[in-house]
Scaffold this motif. Structure first.
Motif, PDB file in Angstrom:
ATOM      1  N   ALA A   1       0.814  -1.215   0.000  1.00 48.78           N
ATOM      2  CA  ALA A   1       0.000   0.000   0.000  1.00 48.78           C
ATOM      3  C   ALA A   1       0.844   1.260   0.000  1.00 48.78           C
ATOM      4  O   ALA A   1       1.928   1.310   0.584  1.00 48.78           O
ATOM      5  N   GLY A   2       0.298   2.284  -0.650  1.00 49.14           N
ATOM      6  CA  GLY A   2       0.836   3.630  -0.559  1.00 49.14           C
ATOM      7  C   GLY A   2      -0.270   4.550  -0.089  1.00 49.14           C
ATOM      8  O   GLY A   2      -1.409   4.437  -0.552  1.00 49.14           O
ATOM      9  N   TYR A   3       0.033   5.431   0.845  1.00 50.18           N
ATOM     10  CA  TYR A   3      -0.952   6.403   1.308  1.00 50.18           C
ATOM     11  C   TYR A   3      -0.234   7.610   1.890  1.00 50.18           C
ATOM     12  O   TYR A   3       0.999   7.635   1.986  1.00 50.18           O
ATOM     13  N   ASN A   4      -1.013   8.641   2.234  1.00 55.10           N
ATOM     14  CA  ASN A   4      -0.433   9.897   2.736  1.00 55.10           C
ATOM     15  C   ASN A   4       0.622  10.454   1.776  1.00 55.10           C
ATOM     16  O   ASN A   4       1.716  10.852   2.186  1.00 55.10           O
ATOM     17  N   SER A   5       0.295  10.453   0.496  1.00 54.56           N
ATOM     18  CA  SER A   5       1.173  10.990  -0.551  1.00 54.56           C
ATOM     19  C   SER A   5       2.455  10.183  -0.743  1.00 54.56           C
ATOM     20  O   SER A   5       3.445  10.694  -1.265  1.00 54.56           O
ATOM     21  N   GLY A   6       2.457   8.941  -0.330  1.00 59.25           N
ATOM     22  CA  GLY A   6       3.607   8.080  -0.550  1.00 59.25           C
ATOM     23  C   GLY A   6       3.667   7.578  -1.980  1.00 59.25           C
ATOM     24  O   GLY A   6       2.749   7.814  -2.785  1.00 59.25           O
ATOM     25  N   SER A   7       4.750   6.893  -2.317  1.00 61.52           N
ATOM     26  CA  SER A   7       4.880   6.308  -3.647  1.00 61.52           C
ATOM     27  C   SER A   7       5.393   4.881  -3.531  1.00 61.52           C
ATOM     28  O   SER A   7       6.240   4.587  -2.681  1.00 61.52           O
ATOM     29  N   VAL A   8       4.863   4.010  -4.383  1.00 67.31           N
ATOM     30  CA  VAL A   8       5.245   2.600  -4.402  1.00 67.31           C
ATOM     31  C   VAL A   8       5.477   2.188  -5.843  1.00 67.31           C
ATOM     32  O   VAL A   8       4.715   2.559  -6.740  1.00 67.31           O
ATOM     33  N   MET A   9       6.519   1.415  -6.061  1.00 64.69           N
ATOM     34  CA  MET A   9       6.745   0.804  -7.364  1.00 64.69           C
ATOM     35  C   MET A   9       7.171  -0.635  -7.143  1.00 64.69           C
ATOM     36  O   MET A   9       8.034  -0.910  -6.307  1.00 64.69           O
TER      37      MET A   9
END
Length: 360
Positions: free
Chosen positions: A244-252
């Motif tokens: 998961a990505g949240y609070n303006s995070g980034s995931v790849m």
């Protein structure tokens, strides 16, 4: 000689100078000879002001360089800003302004080692003397107070608790799990039931091994997370995403990713976060190969709830037959399949858009 001219008598004088080695000889119309006390410093005017051999001191019956060193006090000069940044000499002083500036420089990448079976948290983290826990390796790096461009944590086979990364002097972390290394946070008492968490201000790359947790196995609440070539077990908590990505995070995620178990959601982007499945552009290609074990089931495969998910179908493949809804986009969330179509994502049920969500 000119009146007042002063010389040091050499170490092996001859003739009239015999027996006066190391004396100070001054011409006052005749030669006046004086013995130098221990520690006496003179300047050699035949040398330039910036020459480290310009100043000499009398120690142990001989004249030696008076330059400061790491074993003796002495004469030094202030380093230029360029010299301070280059770290070329140990014999120069650094002014406060340049010292403050150096705190913003990044040291080269560093490697630390972790071994649950053979390590100890009082070790130095070298390959020969690894730490026992990932947390101890993190703490040692941060406690040093130095800024690194990247720190790689090489984790040997074994079982480890969850790990959380936050803002630190390290520009980026690399968590390299060896075959047989397992991050197990299936107990809520371990890292609050979360596997690898990347908070705001942290950039982390995770690869290898297996990660399983009660809540998120991998999550970026405000941080930047890249994961590749690893195994994940679906999180079992209701309404929880495994990655998961949240609070303006980034995931790849890219590389070979194997998925097992069952849970609510496989991948989720929420709260203005960005989630990439594979990547490809004119200069770079990071394929993603998802391998689903037998019996994998989820309520939702890909969820965009106020976040943005982008899929690169040209480089994304999957094997296996997971069951569950392919996707859900809501709360103005967007899933961009880049032309992959509504049935591109894995799952057995049609996707759903609601509450201002989009699938394109």
């Amino acid at each position: 000689p000119v009146k007042g001219a002063t010389y040091i008598v050499g170490a092996a004088p001859t003739g009239a100078w015999a027996g006066f080695a190391g004396r100070l000889a001054q011409w006052i119309g005749v030669w006046s000879l004086a013995s130098a006390p221990a520690g006496h410093v003179v300047a050699d005017n035949s040398k330039a002001e910036g020459d480290p051999a310009r100043y000499l001191k009398f120690i142990g019956g001989a004249w030696i360089s008076a330059a400061a060193s790491d074993v003796a006090y002495g004469v030094t000069r202030v380093a230029t800003t360029a010299e301070a940044r280059a770290g070329a000499s140990r014999g120069l002083a650094i002014c406060p302004a340049d010292l403050a500036a150096l705190t913003y420089l990044k040291l080269p990448a560093q490697d630390y080692y972790v071994d649950a079976a053979n390590g100890s948290d009082v070790n130095d983290g070298s390959a020969a003397h690894p730490f026992k826990t990932i947390a101890a390796a993190q703490a040692a790096v941060i406690a040093g107070g130095l800024s690194f461009s990247q720190v790689s944590l090489h984790v040997a086979a074994g079982v480890y608790g969850g790990v959380t990364f936050g803002a630190s002097p390290v520009s980026s972390w690399r968590l390299a799990l060896a075959a047989g290394a397992i991050i197990d946070a299936t107990s809520l008492a371990v890292n609050r039931g979360r596997g690898v968490i990347v908070n705001a201000g942290a950039t982390v790359e995770v690869s290898g091994g297996q990660i399983k947790a009660a809540y998120e196995a991998l999550a970026a609440p405000g941080g930047a997370l890249t994961a590749h070539d690893l195994s994940i077990v679906m999180s079992t908590m209701p309404a929880c995403a495994t990655v998961a990505g949240y609070n303006s995070g980034s995931v790849m995620i890219y590389g070979s990713i194997s998925v097992s178990g069952s849970g609510a959601t496989l991948c989720a982007a929420a709260d203005r976060s960005v989630f990439r499945l594979g990547f490809a552009d004119a200069t770079r290609s990071d394929p993603l190969a998802l391998a689903f074990a037998a019996g994998v089931a989820f309520e939702t495969g890909v969820l965009a709830t106020g976040g943005y998910v982008v899929v690169y179908p040209a480089v994304v493949t999957y094997t296996g037959a997971p069951t569950g809804r392919r996707y859900v986009a809501n709360a103005c969330g967007v899933i961009n399949s880049a032309g992959g179509g509504p049935n591109f994502l894995p799952g057995s049920l049609a996707g759903l858009t609601e509450s201002g969500g989009y699938y394109v």
